[in-house]
Design an enzyme around this catalytic site. Structure first.
Site, mmCIF file in Angstrom:
data_model
loop_
_atom_site.group_PDB
_atom_site.id
_atom_site.type_symbol
_atom_site.label_atom_id
_atom_site.label_comp_id
_atom_site.label_asym_id
_atom_site.label_seq_id
_atom_site.Cartn_x
_atom_site.Cartn_y
_atom_site.Cartn_z
ATOM 1 N N GLU A 3 0.808 -1.213 0.000
ATOM 2 C CA GLU A 3 0.000 0.000 0.000
ATOM 3 C C GLU A 3 0.849 1.276 0.000
ATOM 4 O OE1 GLU A 3 -2.495 -0.132 3.467
ATOM 5 O OE2 GLU A 3 -0.898 0.493 4.798
ATOM 6 N N ALA A 4 2.119 1.152 0.351
ATOM 7 C CA ALA A 4 3.008 2.306 0.295
ATOM 8 C C ALA A 4 3.230 2.767 -1.152
ATOM 9 C CB ALA A 4 4.346 1.972 0.944
#
Lengths: 300, 209
Positions: free
Chosen positions: B50-51
């Site tokens: 998700e980064a």
């Protein structure tokens, strides 16, 4: 026009009591040195916005700088809870405004692009929409039902740490690029801190890597190791051990105060802080180079 | 062969992944499970973090979801807005992993608060990416220790939606993802029946079902 100035001056000139501050960076490039300078200059009543408040906002909350946090995940990443932020919320002493990650960064996206609101597809979980009245639903004017909307987030000041910038503030970032660009475009003022200040030629040699244009920037500060205990891709590693230690430090208010006294109030600036960390820590966080291949922009 | 309950849990989670899946990876056990699957039966597993990292090949176990090892050697890095919109909202993610403090029988999860939202007894970290992962990934898997307090009748707060109050409700809500397909615990596996209720379908060896 050079905007280069010491960090102390940038904070005193561009961050006022009561401001909404967005210290950017998803795990990567978190500008801890700026948080510490804000604590030293005893700013008060700040509204602290970040997807993940992380240790930087926990320290600012512990030091009494904040009246409110805007966030989407309040944990110590990979470790557990942010004890101080959590207990301040539980005690009703810290105001909160909460989103999911996508909601939070959608607000920044709307702020960065000048939109009055931004749509998202609905999710099936309605409790956060009920808990935070900024979440609204509107009918899709083209048919197809409802969309969830959020208003823009336009902080007073964005703080963005980068690998390198020129004196005008044109900034190269690589590695995880989280929400730095959006935070810069959304905010009224932008403070850039950089591991290296480089000649304009270096920026112009690789314009695809420029995330933030200088004309947005209020101040450029040369702050090596600004991100510790977070990291700067290619420059130094994340200090995971400190993230674990912080969990123990914050078990008691006395230990937390002692930490702030020694590592924030007790040092003048980041250079002194870094030196104080010592050789063992410096060695532990060193990274071996892994270079990209140069690309050919062509001479035209 | 000697193994721990947590290792078996990791193996069970890994087996749920199919070769070629695009998976939104979380830290901790899901990260181990994905890396195990990629090194065994699913060499074409595409790991997304998700980064904003796509096609990660981490060389070490990351403590955090934004570790630099995820970036070096990956195929693509993008902003968080892009990872959640171009990849997740657009429908390009096959599998999501979820966890939380409370999970109800329909796979709805609370990761936000124990007690009242405005006067919390225990304040938890909150949604992070989970609200949208639960809604938009094609399949979701919930990984959790099997403890009584984690499986209440109703969760105090629905941070992310499973089958809501029954499978038909999720279908009527119109969200694109298929919802929770299994709950993997240190004692066994639960899977939804036709109404969306989680039913114990497998016990680990030595566990008295």
């Amino acid at each position: 026009m050079s905007k280069l100035m010491p960090l102390e001056q940038a904070v005193s000139q561009f961050i006022q009591d009561g401001d909404c501050v967005y210290a950017a960076g998803f795990t990567h490039l978190i500008p801890f040195a700026v948080g510490h300078e804000i604590i030293r200059q005893r700013r008060r009543d700040l509204v602290l916005a970040r997807a993940t408040p992380d240790l930087i906002y926990e320290q600012m909350v512990a030091a009494g700088c904040a009246r409110k946090i805007i966030f989407s995940y309040i944990g110590n990443p990979g470790v557990g809870s942010l004890r101080i932020v959590r207990s301040e919320i539980e005690a009703g002493r810290l105001e909160i405004e909460e989103y999911s990650h996508f909601g939070m960064i959608s607000r920044l996206q709307a702020g960065a692009t000048g939109l009055p609101f931004i749509p998202m597809n609905p999710t099936a979980a309605l409790d956060l929409e009920r808990a935070n009245p900024r979440y609204r639903r509107v009918v899709d004017p083209y048919g197809g039902g409802e969309v969830v909307v959020l208003p823009p987030l336009n902080p007073d000041v964005a703080i963005v740490h980068v690998q390198r910038a020129d004196r005008d503030g044109n900034a190269h970032i690589w590695g995880i690029i989280g929400e730095q660009k959006e935070a810069a475009f959304a905010s009224r003022r932008v403070i850039i801190t950089a591991e290296e200040i480089v000649d304009e030629d270096i920026i112009r040699a690789d314009p695809n890597r420029t995330m933030i244009p200088g004309f947005l920037v209020s101040a450029v500060c040369h702050v090596p190791f600004c991100a510790h205990p977070s990291y700067t891709q290619g420059y130094y590693d994340r200090d995971n051990a400190f993230y674990l230690t912080w969990d123990q430090i914050t078990e008691s208010p006395e230990q937390t105060r002692a930490y702030l006294d020694e590592w924030v109030y007790g040092v003048d600036d980041r250079a002194q802080y870094w030196e104080k960390l010592g050789a063992e820590c410096h060695d532990r966080l060193k990274v071996e180079p892994r270079l990209s291949k140069p690309i050919n922009y062509g001479e035209y | 062969m000697e193994y721990t309950a947590s290792e078996l849990m990791t193996v069970n989670a890994a087996r749920l992944l199919r070769d070629g899946d695009v998976v939104f990876v979380g830290v901790g056990l899901p990260n181990l499970a994905c890396n195990l699957a990629r090194r065994t039966h699913a060499p074409n597993l595409l790991m997304i973090y998700e980064a904003g990292v796509v096609g990660a090949r981490p060389n070490r176990l990351p403590l955090s979801i934004g570790d630099p090892t995820l970036v070096s050697g990956s195929t693509l890095v993008c902003s968080m807005y892009e990872i959640f919109s171009l990849y997740l909202q657009r429908g390009n993610v096959d599998v999501g992993f979820l966890g939380g403090a409370q999970i109800d029988r329909y796979g709805n999860i609370n990761a936000t608060v124990i007690g009242d939202y405005d006067q919390p007894k225990v304040r938890l970290p909150g949604s992070g990416g989970s609200m949208e992962i639960a809604a938009w990934a094609n399949r979701c898997y919930i990984i959790t220790p099997h403890q009584k307090r984690r499986f209440p009748q109703r969760v105090d707060f629905r941070t992310s939606g499973g089958f809501l109050d029954g499978k038909h409700q999720r279908l009527e809500s119109g969200v694109r993802g298929g919802g929770p397909q299994a709950v993997v615990t240190d004692l066994g596996i639960l899977e939804p029946d036709t109404s969306g209720k989680m039913i114990l379908t497998a016990c680990h060896p030595g566990v008295d079902g």
